[in-house]
Scaffold this active site. Structure first.
Site, mmCIF file in Angstrom:
data_model
loop_
_atom_site.group_PDB
_atom_site.id
_atom_site.type_symbol
_atom_site.label_atom_id
_atom_site.label_comp_id
_atom_site.label_asym_id
_atom_site.label_seq_id
_atom_site.Cartn_x
_atom_site.Cartn_y
_atom_site.Cartn_z
ATOM 1 N N SER A 13 67.890 -25.365 -124.324
ATOM 2 C CA SER A 13 67.890 -24.383 -123.246
ATOM 3 C C SER A 13 68.402 -25.077 -121.992
ATOM 4 C CB SER A 13 66.468 -23.855 -123.003
ATOM 5 O OG SER A 13 66.441 -22.946 -121.925
ATOM 6 N N ASP A 81 63.801 -16.361 -119.488
ATOM 7 C CA ASP A 81 63.371 -15.624 -120.684
ATOM 8 C C ASP A 81 63.334 -16.551 -121.906
ATOM 9 O OD1 ASP A 81 62.936 -13.213 -119.368
ATOM 10 O OD2 ASP A 81 64.880 -12.366 -119.932
ATOM 11 N N GLU A 82 64.348 -17.434 -122.023
ATOM 12 C CA GLU A 82 64.332 -18.425 -123.104
ATOM 13 C C GLU A 82 63.099 -19.309 -122.984
ATOM 14 O OE1 GLU A 82 69.134 -19.245 -123.670
ATOM 15 O OE2 GLU A 82 67.851 -20.866 -123.009
ATOM 16 N N LEU A 83 62.818 -19.736 -121.771
ATOM 17 C CA LEU A 83 61.674 -20.617 -121.538
ATOM 18 C C LEU A 83 60.363 -19.960 -121.957
ATOM 19 C CD1 LEU A 83 60.537 -23.266 -120.385
ATOM 20 C CD2 LEU A 83 60.468 -22.127 -118.145
ATOM 21 N N ILE A 86 60.253 -20.017 -125.691
ATOM 22 C CA ILE A 86 60.020 -21.382 -126.159
ATOM 23 C C ILE A 86 58.543 -21.741 -126.028
ATOM 24 C CG2 ILE A 86 60.412 -23.819 -125.557
ATOM 25 C CD1 ILE A 86 63.367 -22.955 -124.929
#
Length: 155
Positions: A13, A81-83, A86
């Site tokens: 990311s 949003d990825e974080l 994750i």
């Protein structure tokens, strides 16, 4: 129930404009040379306003996530949003999360200082100070910024 199959060794990311042509290219080359199958998202290929199901699946199907925190990381809704995803997978699916602090200190990521504070303030203006989305982003930044990782100040 989601499959526990792991298709990728590593999901990275990152905010492309900050790291694509320096740190990231070296990291990817090192992983690739060692036979580590790595998923890199291309911001240029993104369509729409939400992370695609295939991107969420790539996070779920990875064994390790490397988060490259850079100065502009928090300005990207996609990165945040990825974080969140994750950190959810870390809690629920035992995803190993390795943060790299690229020219930003962990305390900046955790506590919303400097560039991160400005980025979150802009998101609060857009989505509302008490929006659930912004609350999730702040919590994910705090939790990820509290993990042991690597600090890189130059190259």
């Amino acid at each position: 129930m989601a499959s526990s199959k792991k298709n990728y060794h590593v999901f990275v990311s990152f905010r492309g404009t900050d790291v694509r042509n320096n740190f990231l290219s070296h990291l990817y080359a090192a992983l690739d040379q060692n036979g580590i199958f790595t998923f890199l998202d291309s911001e240029e290929l993104r369509k729409g306003k939400q992370i695609s199901p295939s991107l969420m699946r790539a996070i779920e199907e990875s064994r390790v996530a490397i988060i490259i925190f850079s100065e502009d990381y928090a300005s990207s809704r996609w990165c945040l949003d990825e974080l969140v995803k994750i950190m959810e997978c870390k809690a629920q699916k035992e995803l190993i999360v390795l943060p790299v602090f690229n020219k930003v200190e962990p305390r900046e990521v955790r506590g919303g200082r400097e560039a991160y504070r400005r980025a979150i303030a802009k998101h609060e203006i857009k989505f509302g100070k008490n929006s659930e989305k912004v609350k999730r982003w702040k919590k994910a930044l705090l939790n990820a910024g509290s993990l042991s990782g690597w600090y890189i100040s130059d190259g």
